[in-house]
Design an enzyme around this catalytic site. Sequence first.
Site, short mmCIF file in Angstrom:
data_model
loop_
_atom_site.label_atom_id
_atom_site.label_comp_id
_atom_site.label_asym_id
_atom_site.label_seq_id
_atom_site.Cartn_x
_atom_site.Cartn_y
_atom_site.Cartn_z
N LYS A 196 21.90 -20.66 8.88
CA LYS A 196 22.62 -20.42 10.13
C LYS A 196 23.89 -21.24 10.13
CE LYS A 196 22.08 -20.55 15.17
NZ LYS A 196 21.16 -20.86 16.28
N LYS A 249 22.44 -15.81 9.09
CA LYS A 249 23.22 -15.60 10.30
C LYS A 249 24.53 -16.38 10.23
CE LYS A 249 22.94 -16.26 15.33
NZ LYS A 249 22.18 -16.84 16.46
#
Length: 325
Positions: A196, A249
């Site tokens: 992330k 992500k």
Amino acid sequence: MSKQLYDRHRRLRSSTSMRAMVRETKLTTDDLIYPMFIVEGENIKNEVVSMPGVYQVSLDYLTEELNEIVSLGIRSVLLFGIPKEKDELGTQAYCETGIVQEALRKIKKEFPELITVADTCLCEYTSHGHCGIIHEGDVLNDESLELIVQTAVSQAKAGADIIAPSNMMDGFVSAIRRGLDEAGFENIPIMSYAVKYASAFYGPFRDAAGSAPQFGDRKTYQMDPANRLEALREAESDINEGADFLIVKPALSYMDIMREVKDQFNAPVVAYNVSGEYAMVKAAAQNGWIDEKQIVLEKLTSMKRAGADIIITYAAKDVARWLKD
């Protein structure tokens, strides 16, 4: 005069049926997870200004929304909660009657076939907007883990099929796995936000979830967008700690990372097609600059080609309609 000899690649592109026959990557509704923003209160269905077509909905609108989702063939939803009250410790994240916990119970009662994925973080629930406990301006790692574990266990008790921790504290998968197992939820999988990045693509999400940090940023616990090897270290740690899925992500700007994660780890890879990616396409389509359907389908297909087994996307409902057509 002899014919020139060269490869005839166009033979396999000669018709729609021929192209479909040899297509290597196929997108289906089974690949999709639809994120939802559940807000405390009644009679609330607010469109997110920066994310056209995406709504904050209260529990009394949840059945209507889920009927549409199920009718489109979407099998999985990812739940984010927006509480009425926030505090420094994010207590509504792990409250038995918290908004996500209430939504989970309602979904499992009315739509038991739906896979419910619970986002497990504190940022939507803390008054300061960070993903953990703050002390003298710093986000404390180990102390925050205790509250994140409480959140995961409370979500599992409420009916979550999958726990998806997004907080990016070191050791969060290990702590949650231990907490779930000790509470009797050893069969609940963890869909880790393993990779992330501290990305600029999250802006519209923070509008939707009301989770923008009130000071500083999240760069001390989310990853530097310039780093590749760090992503592999993060993914390896989460696999070793017990992660069942690995999320990358954002997706669109990090497909090289997605491919490497897929190649190196034997676990399902989840692409998160984030809010900024969604909003840019919507804005361009509304201005008539692009063909939204073709752009979105190409984009999601490319994520699958890059290694994604599953795609979290705010466009899931649109995609499901297009695939039916």
